[in-house]
Design a protein around this motif. Structure first.
Motif, PDB file in Angstrom:
ATOM      1  N   GLU A  34      40.742  11.055  40.523  1.00 49.68           N
ATOM      2  CA  GLU A  34      39.370  11.344  40.944  1.00 49.68           C
ATOM      3  C   GLU A  34      39.261  12.811  41.385  1.00 49.68           C
ATOM      4  O   GLU A  34      38.377  13.546  40.939  1.00 49.68           O
ATOM      5  CB  GLU A  34      39.066  10.395  42.107  1.00 49.68           C
ATOM      6  N   ARG A  35      40.224  13.221  42.221  1.00 47.81           N
ATOM      7  CA  ARG A  35      40.214  14.582  42.765  1.00 47.81           C
ATOM      8  C   ARG A  35      40.486  15.612  41.655  1.00 47.81           C
ATOM      9  O   ARG A  35      39.815  16.642  41.559  1.00 47.81           O
ATOM     10  CB  ARG A  35      41.284  14.661  43.859  1.00 47.81           C
TER      11      ARG A  35
ATOM     12  N   HIS B 207      47.491   8.230  35.088  1.00 47.40           N
ATOM     13  CA  HIS B 207      47.048   7.697  36.383  1.00 47.40           C
ATOM     14  C   HIS B 207      48.259   7.292  37.214  1.00 47.40           C
ATOM     15  O   HIS B 207      48.408   7.738  38.343  1.00 47.40           O
ATOM     16  CB  HIS B 207      46.112   6.497  36.128  1.00 47.40           C
TER      17      HIS B 207
ATOM     18  N   ASN C  79      34.655   5.934  40.572  1.00 52.69           N
ATOM     19  CA  ASN C  79      35.745   6.866  40.900  1.00 52.69           C
ATOM     20  C   ASN C  79      36.195   7.721  39.702  1.00 52.69           C
ATOM     21  O   ASN C  79      36.703   8.813  39.881  1.00 52.69           O
ATOM     22  CB  ASN C  79      36.945   6.111  41.504  1.00 52.69           C
ATOM     23  N   PHE C  80      35.964   7.245  38.476  1.00 49.50           N
ATOM     24  CA  PHE C  80      36.346   8.012  37.274  1.00 49.50           C
ATOM     25  C   PHE C  80      35.125   8.687  36.629  1.00 49.50           C
ATOM     26  O   PHE C  80      35.118   8.919  35.419  1.00 49.50           O
ATOM     27  CB  PHE C  80      37.037   7.089  36.258  1.00 49.50           C
ATOM     28  N   CYS C  81      34.103   9.004  37.440  1.00 47.09           N
ATOM     29  CA  CYS C  81      32.862   9.534  36.839  1.00 47.09           C
ATOM     30  C   CYS C  81      33.062  10.928  36.218  1.00 47.09           C
ATOM     31  O   CYS C  81      32.265  11.350  35.383  1.00 47.09           O
ATOM     32  CB  CYS C  81      31.718   9.531  37.840  1.00 47.09           C
TER      33      CYS C  81
ATOM     34  N   ARG D 226      37.524  16.012  39.387  1.00 42.30           N
ATOM     35  CA  ARG D 226      36.434  16.740  40.054  1.00 42.30           C
ATOM     36  C   ARG D 226      36.726  18.250  40.044  1.00 42.30           C
ATOM     37  O   ARG D 226      35.857  19.065  39.735  1.00 42.30           O
ATOM     38  CB  ARG D 226      36.239  16.238  41.490  1.00 42.30           C
TER      39      ARG D 226
END
Ligand code: PLP
Length: 401
Positions: A158-159, A146, A191-193, A162
């Motif tokens: 996050e990006r 991170h 945000n970390f889904c 995804r």
């Protein structure tokens, strides 16, 4: 003493120490034992788990495992998923990970896995195009930090997660959040889904050394790394480190309460230090400048001198800093992070990391700003790259065309 090495480790806060003390004394029982006194200790461990889970948005029982450190957490995650998913043998990571990840990936490479080490630009930002291109039909795992421990540069987890899930939902995503946990927002239900696993370590946020955590999302196949007793729902053998687990939960709780205020203060102090150095010392650049960075971290490259020299002189004045990650400082190899950022030869060796905590004061920053220019001037006097007569660098110090 002025402690500016908080990315290496932090002091245990007094409140954390106090929360731990009963478990070194009268509450010393093994949480797995059957009598009532042990049941109390077992409940305390579970309450700590619930507390940390709530702060990270973890809802599933058994999704949070307590470990001994972040190194164990990432080893458990990486070796656990490759053991459980033998059909895929490609891993994606970055060139600037902490050795806890990097060395595991290199080890796997030597034993027949293929690993893509995605590069960074001169600001330390990840090459997103290279990252996307590196994903393959046989990719098992993507492991990305991170926040970088040396430069503080933040990767857009996050990006990236995804993109990975849109490419192939079965690719697993591990995030080494050792430097960011409690400092940046991390919610595995937010945000970390798209992140499957998150590793962290207590000693980076004022809990003691020797305790960490690993989130493993329900449904992820991951074999236990430490095989033994039935602790941690059979996912990590070994008697729970009760006092340290309690301390880590308390440290997270305090960090959550003081977060907003800490971030503003840290950014102010770090910026004061950064601009103060830039103003007072010529031929200095900030590694990672222009990238999104942790508010507590400053990595400064002082051209034409050795970082180790600066460290010793700082140390003589009671100031603790670091010339790279805690694990690589002490070796003469230039930092792999700064090498990946293509920091010029005359600066890479003069790079220094100053990392702040909520206990850093403005008076300490002022003292460093007072001492730093003198230290650099003294060392440059001895540097073969420095022209003493003109007080400037030699035109062509290393004889390159
Ligand atoms: N990952 C990162 C980004 C780190 O900064 C560190 C420690 O500096 C680690 C992993 C290893 O942490 P630990 O000392 O808890 O094993």
């Amino acid at each position: 003493m002025i402690y500016l090495d908080n990315n290496a480790t932090t002091s245990v806060s007094p409140e954390v120490l106090e929360s731990m003390l009963p478990f070194f004394g009268e509450q010393y029982f093994n949480p797995s034992s059957m009598y009532e006194a042990a049941g109390f200790v077992r409940d305390v461990v579970e309450r700590s788990r619930v507390l940390i889970s709530e702060m990270l948005g973890i809802t599933g029982l058994g999704e949070l495992i307590f470990t001994s450190c972040a190194t164990e957490s990432v080893n458990a995650a990486i070796f656990g998923v490759i053991a459980a998913n033998p059909q895929r043998r490609h891993i994606v990571t970055t060139a600037v990970e902490h050795p806890a990840v990097l060395e595991v990936c290199k080890l796997l490479e030597r034993s027949g896995f293929e690993v893509s080490f995605v590069g960074v630009n001169e600001r330390g930002e990840l090459d997103i195009n290279e990252f996307v291109r590196s994903l393959r039909s046989d990719t098992l795992l993507v492991t990305v930090m991170h926040a970088n421990n040396e430069t503080g540069v933040i990767f857009p987890i996050e990006r990236l997660a995804r993109v990975v899930k849109e490419t192939d939902p079965s690719i697993l995503f591990l995030c080494d959040a050792t430097q960011s946990a409690t400092k940046l927002p991390i919610r595995v239900d937010g945000n970390f889904c798209d992140v499957d696993m998150v590793a962290f370590s207590g000693h980076k946020f004022h809990a003691p050394k020797g305790v960490g955590g690993l989130f493993i999302r329900r449904g992820v196949y991951c074999r236990p790394f430490l095989v033994g007793g039935h602790q941690e729902s059979g996912r990590r053998g070994g008697t729970e480190n009760v006092a340290f687990i309690v301390g880590m939960a308390r440290a997270m709780e305090i960090a959550a309460q003081t977060h907003e205020e800490d971030i503003v203060r840290l950014r102010y102090l770090r910026d004061k230090l950064e601009f103060g150095i830039l103003e007072r010392v010529p031929y200095v650049v900030i590694n990672g400048a222009g990238a999104e960075r942790m508010p507590n971290t400053l990595n400064v490259a002082v051209h034409f001198i050795e970082g180790e020299g600066i460290l010793y002189q700082l140390s003589d004045r009671g100031i603790c800093a670091s010339s790279g990650s805690a694990c690589t400082s002490g070796s003469l190899e230039p930092s792999h992070v700064l090498t990946a950022m293509k920091i010029p030869f005359t600066a890479i060796h003069g790079s220094l990391r100053l990392s702040l905590s909520r206990y850093t004061t403005e008076a300490e920053i002022d003292f460093v700003l007072k001492e730093f220019p003198t230290i650099v001037t003294n060392l440059r006097r001895l540097s073969p790259y420095w022209n003493q007569t003109n007080n400037k660098p030699r035109k062509n110090p290393i004889g390159e065309k």
